[in-house]
Scaffold this motif. Structure first.
Motif, PDB file in Angstrom:
ATOM      1  N   LEU A  74     -24.050  20.155  17.355  1.00 18.82           N
ATOM      2  CA  LEU A  74     -25.431  20.050  17.833  1.00 18.82           C
ATOM      3  C   LEU A  74     -26.145  21.392  17.733  1.00 18.82           C
ATOM      4  CD1 LEU A  74     -24.924  17.679  20.893  1.00 18.82           C
ATOM      5  CD2 LEU A  74     -25.970  17.119  18.688  1.00 18.82           C
ATOM      6  N   ASP A  75     -25.422  22.488  18.000  1.00 19.12           N
ATOM      7  CA  ASP A  75     -26.036  23.813  17.839  1.00 19.12           C
ATOM      8  C   ASP A  75     -26.543  23.998  16.412  1.00 19.12           C
ATOM      9  OD1 ASP A  75     -25.404  24.448  20.444  1.00 19.12           O
ATOM     10  OD2 ASP A  75     -23.600  25.588  19.931  1.00 19.12           O
ATOM     11  N   ASP A  76     -25.804  23.473  15.454  1.00 15.85           N
ATOM     12  CA  ASP A  76     -26.180  23.623  14.049  1.00 15.85           C
ATOM     13  C   ASP A  76     -27.249  22.620  13.631  1.00 15.85           C
ATOM     14  OD1 ASP A  76     -25.861  24.615  11.328  1.00 15.85           O
ATOM     15  OD2 ASP A  76     -24.834  22.741  10.914  1.00 15.85           O
ATOM     16  N   LEU A  77     -27.166  21.407  14.151  1.00 14.22           N
ATOM     17  CA  LEU A  77     -28.024  20.331  13.668  1.00 14.22           C
ATOM     18  C   LEU A  77     -29.412  20.306  14.303  1.00 14.22           C
ATOM     19  CD1 LEU A  77     -25.392  17.428  13.610  1.00 14.22           C
ATOM     20  CD2 LEU A  77     -26.374  18.589  11.620  1.00 14.22           C
ATOM     21  N   LEU A  78     -29.479  20.528  15.592  1.00 12.20           N
ATOM     22  CA  LEU A  78     -30.748  20.346  16.286  1.00 12.20           C
ATOM     23  C   LEU A  78     -31.878  21.234  15.744  1.00 12.20           C
ATOM     24  CD1 LEU A  78     -29.576  19.748  19.966  1.00 12.20           C
ATOM     25  CD2 LEU A  78     -30.246  18.065  18.230  1.00 12.20           C
ATOM     26  N   PRO A  79     -31.614  22.487  15.377  1.00 17.56           N
ATOM     27  CA  PRO A  79     -32.704  23.283  14.789  1.00 17.56           C
ATOM     28  C   PRO A  79     -33.245  22.709  13.483  1.00 17.56           C
ATOM     29  CG  PRO A  79     -30.946  24.715  15.548  1.00 17.56           C
ATOM     30  CD  PRO A  79     -30.415  23.317  15.603  1.00 17.56           C
ATOM     31  N   ARG A  80     -32.462  21.891  12.800  1.00 20.21           N
ATOM     32  CA  ARG A  80     -32.934  21.308  11.546  1.00 20.21           C
ATOM     33  C   ARG A  80     -34.023  20.266  11.805  1.00 20.21           C
ATOM     34  NH1 ARG A  80     -27.365  19.724   8.297  1.00 20.21           N
ATOM     35  NH2 ARG A  80     -26.105  21.510   8.918  1.00 20.21           N
ATOM     36  N   GLY A  81     -33.945  19.596  12.932  1.00 23.60           N
ATOM     37  CA  GLY A  81     -34.917  18.568  13.262  1.00 23.60           C
ATOM     38  C   GLY A  81     -34.565  17.206  12.710  1.00 23.60           C
ATOM     39  N   THR A  82     -34.140  17.145  11.446  1.00 21.67           N
ATOM     40  CA  THR A  82     -33.801  15.870  10.811  1.00 21.67           C
ATOM     41  C   THR A  82     -32.426  15.991  10.145  1.00 21.67           C
ATOM     42  OG1 THR A  82     -36.138  15.421  10.352  1.00 21.67           O
ATOM     43  CG2 THR A  82     -34.521  14.136   9.118  1.00 21.67           C
ATOM     44  N   PHE A  83     -31.589  15.007  10.380  1.00 19.97           N
ATOM     45  CA  PHE A  83     -30.245  15.000   9.799  1.00 19.97           C
ATOM     46  C   PHE A  83     -29.683  13.589   9.912  1.00 19.97           C
ATOM     47  CE2 PHE A  83     -30.235  16.503  14.164  1.00 19.97           C
ATOM     48  CZ  PHE A  83     -29.311  15.667  14.792  1.00 19.97           C
ATOM     49  N   ASP A  84     -28.444  13.388   9.455  1.00 24.82           N
ATOM     50  CA  ASP A  84     -27.830  12.066   9.471  1.00 24.82           C
ATOM     51  C   ASP A  84     -26.914  11.932  10.678  1.00 24.82           C
ATOM     52  OD1 ASP A  84     -25.801   9.876   8.779  1.00 24.82           O
ATOM     53  OD2 ASP A  84     -27.240   9.684   7.146  1.00 24.82           O
ATOM     54  N   LEU A  85     -27.216  10.967  11.526  1.00 24.73           N
ATOM     55  CA  LEU A  85     -26.465  10.806  12.771  1.00 24.73           C
ATOM     56  C   LEU A  85     -25.028  10.373  12.512  1.00 24.73           C
ATOM     57  CD1 LEU A  85     -26.798  10.986  15.833  1.00 24.73           C
ATOM     58  CD2 LEU A  85     -27.690   8.648  15.832  1.00 24.73           C
ATOM     59  N   THR A  86     -24.827   9.514  11.513  1.00 24.98           N
ATOM     60  CA  THR A  86     -23.465   9.070  11.202  1.00 24.98           C
ATOM     61  C   THR A  86     -22.654  10.187  10.580  1.00 24.98           C
ATOM     62  OG1 THR A  86     -24.270   6.822  10.788  1.00 24.98           O
ATOM     63  CG2 THR A  86     -22.056   7.344  10.023  1.00 24.98           C
ATOM     64  N   GLN A  87     -23.162  10.764   9.517  1.00 18.94           N
ATOM     65  CA  GLN A  87     -22.383  11.710   8.733  1.00 18.94           C
ATOM     66  C   GLN A  87     -22.369  13.109   9.346  1.00 18.94           C
ATOM     67  OE1 GLN A  87     -20.502  10.658   6.289  1.00 18.94           O
ATOM     68  NE2 GLN A  87     -21.326   8.583   6.436  1.00 18.94           N
ATOM     69  N   ASP A  88     -23.539  13.642   9.662  1.00 20.38           N
ATOM     70  CA  ASP A  88     -23.641  15.040  10.065  1.00 20.38           C
ATOM     71  C   ASP A  88     -23.170  15.292  11.486  1.00 20.38           C
ATOM     72  OD1 ASP A  88     -24.730  15.689   7.586  1.00 20.38           O
ATOM     73  OD2 ASP A  88     -26.774  15.309   8.263  1.00 20.38           O
ATOM     74  N   TYR A  89     -23.333  14.308  12.344  1.00 19.30           N
ATOM     75  CA  TYR A  89     -22.898  14.498  13.740  1.00 19.30           C
ATOM     76  C   TYR A  89     -21.524  13.850  13.958  1.00 19.30           C
ATOM     77  CZ  TYR A  89     -22.907  14.392  18.890  1.00 19.30           C
ATOM     78  OH  TYR A  89     -22.586  14.542  20.224  1.00 19.30           O
ATOM     79  N   GLY A  90     -21.483  12.552  14.149  1.00 21.58           N
ATOM     80  CA  GLY A  90     -20.203  11.893  14.432  1.00 21.58           C
ATOM     81  C   GLY A  90     -19.182  12.072  13.338  1.00 21.58           C
ATOM     82  N   GLY A  91     -19.624  12.019  12.079  1.00 20.74           N
ATOM     83  CA  GLY A  91     -18.679  12.113  10.976  1.00 20.74           C
ATOM     84  C   GLY A  91     -17.943  13.435  10.926  1.00 20.74           C
ATOM     85  N   ILE A  92     -18.686  14.537  11.057  1.00 23.36           N
ATOM     86  CA  ILE A  92     -18.045  15.853  11.004  1.00 23.36           C
ATOM     87  C   ILE A  92     -17.169  16.082  12.235  1.00 23.36           C
ATOM     88  CG2 ILE A  92     -18.455  18.338  11.029  1.00 23.36           C
ATOM     89  CD1 ILE A  92     -18.891  17.086   8.324  1.00 23.36           C
ATOM     90  N   VAL A  93     -17.601  15.620  13.393  1.00 21.49           N
ATOM     91  CA  VAL A  93     -16.778  15.786  14.599  1.00 21.49           C
ATOM     92  C   VAL A  93     -15.465  15.013  14.450  1.00 21.49           C
ATOM     93  CG1 VAL A  93     -16.601  15.358  17.080  1.00 21.49           C
ATOM     94  CG2 VAL A  93     -18.739  16.255  16.118  1.00 21.49           C
ATOM     95  N   ALA A  94     -15.556  13.750  14.058  1.00 17.66           N
ATOM     96  CA  ALA A  94     -14.344  12.943  13.904  1.00 17.66           C
ATOM     97  C   ALA A  94     -13.419  13.521  12.843  1.00 17.66           C
ATOM     98  CB  ALA A  94     -14.709  11.502  13.569  1.00 17.66           C
ATOM     99  N   ALA A  95     -13.973  13.943  11.710  1.00 16.04           N
ATOM    100  CA  ALA A  95     -13.152  14.527  10.647  1.00 16.04           C
ATOM    101  C   ALA A  95     -12.522  15.838  11.097  1.00 16.04           C
ATOM    102  CB  ALA A  95     -13.992  14.741   9.391  1.00 16.04           C
ATOM    103  N   SER A  96     -13.235  16.613  11.926  1.00 15.68           N
ATOM    104  CA  SER A  96     -12.675  17.869  12.453  1.00 15.68           C
ATOM    105  C   SER A  96     -11.485  17.599  13.351  1.00 15.68           C
ATOM    106  CB  SER A  96     -13.749  18.628  13.227  1.00 15.68           C
ATOM    107  OG  SER A  96     -14.822  19.013  12.391  1.00 15.68           O
ATOM    108  N   VAL A  97     -11.583  16.564  14.179  1.00 16.69           N
ATOM    109  CA  VAL A  97     -10.459  16.205  15.055  1.00 16.69           C
ATOM    110  C   VAL A  97      -9.268  15.772  14.214  1.00 16.69           C
ATOM    111  CG1 VAL A  97      -9.663  14.592  16.833  1.00 16.69           C
ATOM    112  CG2 VAL A  97     -11.960  15.591  16.994  1.00 16.69           C
ATOM    113  N   VAL A  98      -9.508  14.980  13.184  1.00 20.90           N
ATOM    114  CA  VAL A  98      -8.424  14.565  12.295  1.00 20.90           C
ATOM    115  C   VAL A  98      -7.781  15.776  11.636  1.00 20.90           C
ATOM    116  CG1 VAL A  98      -7.944  13.403  10.089  1.00 20.90           C
ATOM    117  CG2 VAL A  98      -9.236  12.217  11.874  1.00 20.90           C
ATOM    118  N   CYS A  99      -8.588  16.715  11.177  1.00 21.22           N
ATOM    119  CA  CYS A  99      -8.040  17.938  10.564  1.00 21.22           C
ATOM    120  C   CYS A  99      -7.116  18.657  11.542  1.00 21.22           C
ATOM    121  CB  CYS A  99      -9.174  18.863  10.124  1.00 21.22           C
ATOM    122  SG  CYS A  99     -10.017  18.360   8.613  1.00 21.22           S
TER     123      CYS A  99
END
Length: 416
Positions: free
Chosen positions: A137-162
């Protein structure tokens, strides 16, 4: 009943690989539940079961009546071959994904990586998941627009898997892209983890190789599989051990992000429900999470092959025939849930089938529930106002999934 609905009833046919079905499965499920609770698909010699209670019954039978010898998500090429009697378990070597076996092999291989996913161990991941979510969220919120599936949940879930697999978190975007590519396979291709796409195993085989050589820190899921012995006393090869990790690698990366993005979309469309949830996040997030799982889980069905005769609704299924349990249909069954097509944040949910049931119940269910709760909580804490850009949302057709791969969002956060 509308004229279009009447025409659909008169000309009704169901095939999970039919493009019309993949474009709008709920409308087909409704007809199946009401008119054809046990529907025979002659082309595949397969029965589709659509009602909650029937699926609950089928998945609760663990006496060898139903096995997954042909895979839990068999491709059309597999189903096209009609069996003349029971299908045997695959050979031990090369060992396919363990879900293709019945007990005791299935149970014993599944136990090897299960320690990290038990409730207490899963709970220990909470602080780390929360940290990763807030870093995103620190990285995404300043952008204003992003993908909720991929950029937020997707990266978090993939990070946990890693982290579960001992991979650098920097690889999370690559892992996510690899899993997404597998999800976008051509309709009808199935998910044949026994012959997994090389992209997955390029990450997993080196993990086994490193741990077998004693390099690096411990990776319990890999270490336990290296130490596992089959009933004949043989060990798993590097490739065989890696294949057993595919369920966590794929499921842990792709399911949670779709539930979170779609769930937040539904909640955001209902201001009165949003206000109620925000009134006490600690108490209400676990409640709304369950409705998000029921309403938004992307998996549509899982298959089994009969090894013994089975009778349901007056229909006898014979050994060698298949049955597909339509979990997504069960989640919208009015016999189990009042107004099932409505999203109701505080719905009383006594039973769920979104994570399966019985022998093949989702291994990562406790981690998944934890991730969903944290991702939704941190979002609602930090994002007071947002808009889903619905015209940019994408739900690609798939014989197996019906999930929102892309949910673009515009956020307005003061001071960011």
């Amino acid at each position: 009943m509308s004229s279009q609905a009447k025409q659909m009833m008169q000309n009704f046919s169901y095939d999970p690989f039919d493009p019309a079905v993949m474009a709008d499965p709920p409308s087909y499920y409704r007809v199946l539940r009401d008119e054809h609770p046990v529907y025979y698909i002659d082309k595949w010699d397969t029965y589709a079961v659509s009602r909650f209670d029937d699926i609950w019954q089928v998945l609760g039978i663990n006496d060898g009546t139903f096995v997954a010898s042909e895979g839990t998500l068999p491709a059309a090429t597999v189903l096209a071959k009609h069996n003349d009697g029971p299908v045997a378990d695959p050979p031990l070597h090369p060992l396919p994904f363990h879900a293709n076996f019945d007990a005791p092999i299935y149970d014993s291989v599944r136990r090897s990586p299960s320690g990290q996913f038990r409730p207490k161990s899963a709970a220990n991941l909470a602080d780390r998941i929360r940290t990763i979510a807030n870093e995103r969220l620190d990285d995404l919120l300043p952008r204003g627009t992003f993908d909720l599936t991929q950029d937020y949940g997707g990266i978090v879930a993939a990070s946990v898997v890693c982290e579960l697999f001992g991979l650098p978190v920097d690889l999370a975007p690559d892992v996510l892209a690899t899993v997404n590519a597998g999800s976008l396979a051509q309709p009808g291709s199935g998910v044949e983890v026994a012959n997994a796409r090389p992209g997955y195993l390029e990450y997993l085989v080196p993990i086994i190789e490193r741990r077998r050589a004693g390099d690096g820190d411990g990776v319990p899921i890999a270490d336990n599989l290296i130490g596992y012995r089959l009933p004949d006393g043989s060990a798993l090869s590097d490739m065989e051990a890696a294949v057993q990790m595919l369920g966590v690698f794929i499921g842990g990366t792709e399911t949670v992000p779709k539930i979170v993005a779609h769930g937040l979309w539904e909640l955001g469309r209902r201001p009165e429900q949003m206000t109620a949830v925000r009134a006490d996040l600690d108490a209400n997030i676990p409640v709304v999470r369950e409705e998000m799982i029921r309403y938004c889980a992307p998996a549509q069905w899982f298959a089994r092959t009969l090894r013994k005769p089975f009778k349901i609704h007056g229909t006898t299924m014979n050994p060698g025939q298949r049955i597909i349990t339509l979990l997504a249909s069960a989640s919208r069954d009015e016999r189990e849930y009042a107004d099932p097509d409505e999203f109701i944040w505080d719905r009383r949910i006594e039973r769920l089938l979104s994570f399966g049931r019985g022998q093949h119940f989702c291994l990562g269910v406790h981690v998944a529930r934890l991730e969903i709760a944290i991702l939704v909580t941190e979002w609602l804490k930090r994002v007071p106002d947002w808009r889903i850009i619905s015209e940019g949302a994408a739900r690609p057709p798939s014989g197996f999934q019906w999930g929102w791969n892309n949910v673009p969002v515009e956020c307005r956060v003061e001071g960011v």
